[in-house]
Motif scaffolding. Structure first.
Motif, short mmCIF file in Angstrom:
data_model
loop_
_atom_site.label_atom_id
_atom_site.label_comp_id
_atom_site.label_asym_id
_atom_site.label_seq_id
_atom_site.Cartn_x
_atom_site.Cartn_y
_atom_site.Cartn_z
N ASP A 1 0.86 -1.09 0.11
CA ASP A 1 0.13 -0.24 -0.11
C ASP A 1 0.83 0.89 0.30
O ASP A 1 0.94 1.98 -1.03
CB ASP A 1 -0.56 -0.04 0.91
N GLN B 1 1.71 2.04 -3.59
CA GLN B 1 1.23 2.79 -4.84
C GLN B 1 1.33 3.86 -3.83
O GLN B 1 1.20 4.64 -4.85
CB GLN B 1 -0.14 1.54 -3.97
N VAL B 2 1.33 3.99 -3.18
CA VAL B 2 0.90 6.10 -2.23
C VAL B 2 2.18 6.86 -3.38
O VAL B 2 2.10 7.09 -3.99
CB VAL B 2 1.64 6.25 -0.92
N LYS C 1 3.74 5.11 -5.85
CA LYS C 1 3.88 5.62 -7.17
C LYS C 1 2.39 6.31 -7.90
O LYS C 1 2.76 7.49 -9.15
CB LYS C 1 3.10 4.10 -8.05
N GLU C 2 1.25 6.61 -6.76
CA GLU C 2 -0.16 7.83 -7.28
C GLU C 2 1.02 8.64 -7.68
O GLU C 2 0.25 9.97 -8.40
CB GLU C 2 -0.79 7.39 -6.42
N VAL C 3 1.74 9.51 -6.82
CA VAL C 3 2.71 10.74 -6.32
C VAL C 3 3.43 10.83 -7.27
O VAL C 3 4.28 11.83 -7.26
CB VAL C 3 3.03 11.49 -5.64
N ALA D 1 1.17 13.30 0.84
CA ALA D 1 0.60 11.64 0.64
C ALA D 1 0.36 10.66 1.26
O ALA D 1 -0.82 10.15 2.17
CB ALA D 1 1.40 10.86 -0.69
N HIS E 1 -3.11 9.77 2.89
CA HIS E 1 -3.82 8.20 2.96
C HIS E 1 -4.23 7.53 3.60
O HIS E 1 -4.43 6.79 4.50
CB HIS E 1 -2.25 7.39 1.87
#
Length: 175
Positions: free
Chosen positions: A21, A24-25, A27-29, A61, A65
């Protein structure tokens, strides 16, 4: 450029998160080549941004999250190599060696705290290249006088610690 983010307070005292997780955070930024090392919050990634900008982006981020106050410290691959290459103590089967990643000058604060604490057998501290290193007998980390200092709330945004073996794993992952 390759970096490692060292997260503070991950998977301790109720702040639990899966490293998948966390990745993933990242990667999302916009971070690239993201992977985790161990469950203690060591994230290797690539970015064209500078470390100061990355710290702000990633702390926000992570905080958003996971709904907690995130603290992390960003080190380039070159800076991470210095942590590994500057170890002042001889490794021993009965000893842990820790190093501390943090804000500039925190090594002096940690040394002052160490010098005020009661040391156990074979417990030592040294600053090399502005990095604080601590050696302690296995099993004494949390019981030592200095070990208790590490949980002080007024220091929580100043540093995080890692067993030196973690740096070896991080550097292997960085290539």
């Amino acid at each position: 450029m390759k970096y490692c983010a060292f997260l503070r307070g991950v998977n301790v005292k109720g702040t639990n998160m899966k490293m998948a997780d966390v990745c993933q955070v990242f990667k999302e930024v916009g971070m690239k080549d993201v992977s985790s090392i161990l469950a203690s919050g060591n994230i290797v990634f690539s970015s064209d941004k500078k470390a100061d900008a990355l710290k702000q982006i990633l702390e926000k981020a992570m905080s958003d999250h996971f709904s907690y106050e995130a603290f992390l410290f960003i080190k380039s691959q070159e800076e991470t190599e210095v942590f590994w290459n500057s170890i002042p103590f001889e490794k021993g089967d009965d000893l842990h060696i820790y190093t501390f990643v943090g804000v500039p000058g925190v090594e002096k604060v940690l040394m002052e705290e160490f010098q005020k604490s009661l040391q156990t057998e074979n417990e030592k501290a040294e600053i090399v290249n502005h990095i604080f290193y601590w050696q302690v007998l296995k099993g004494n980390t949390l019981d030592s006088s200095f070990g208790k200092v590490l949980g002080k709330k007024n220091l929580k945004d100043q540093f995080t610690s890692r067993n030196i073996n973690t740096f070896e794993k991080i550097l292997k992952k960085m290539g």
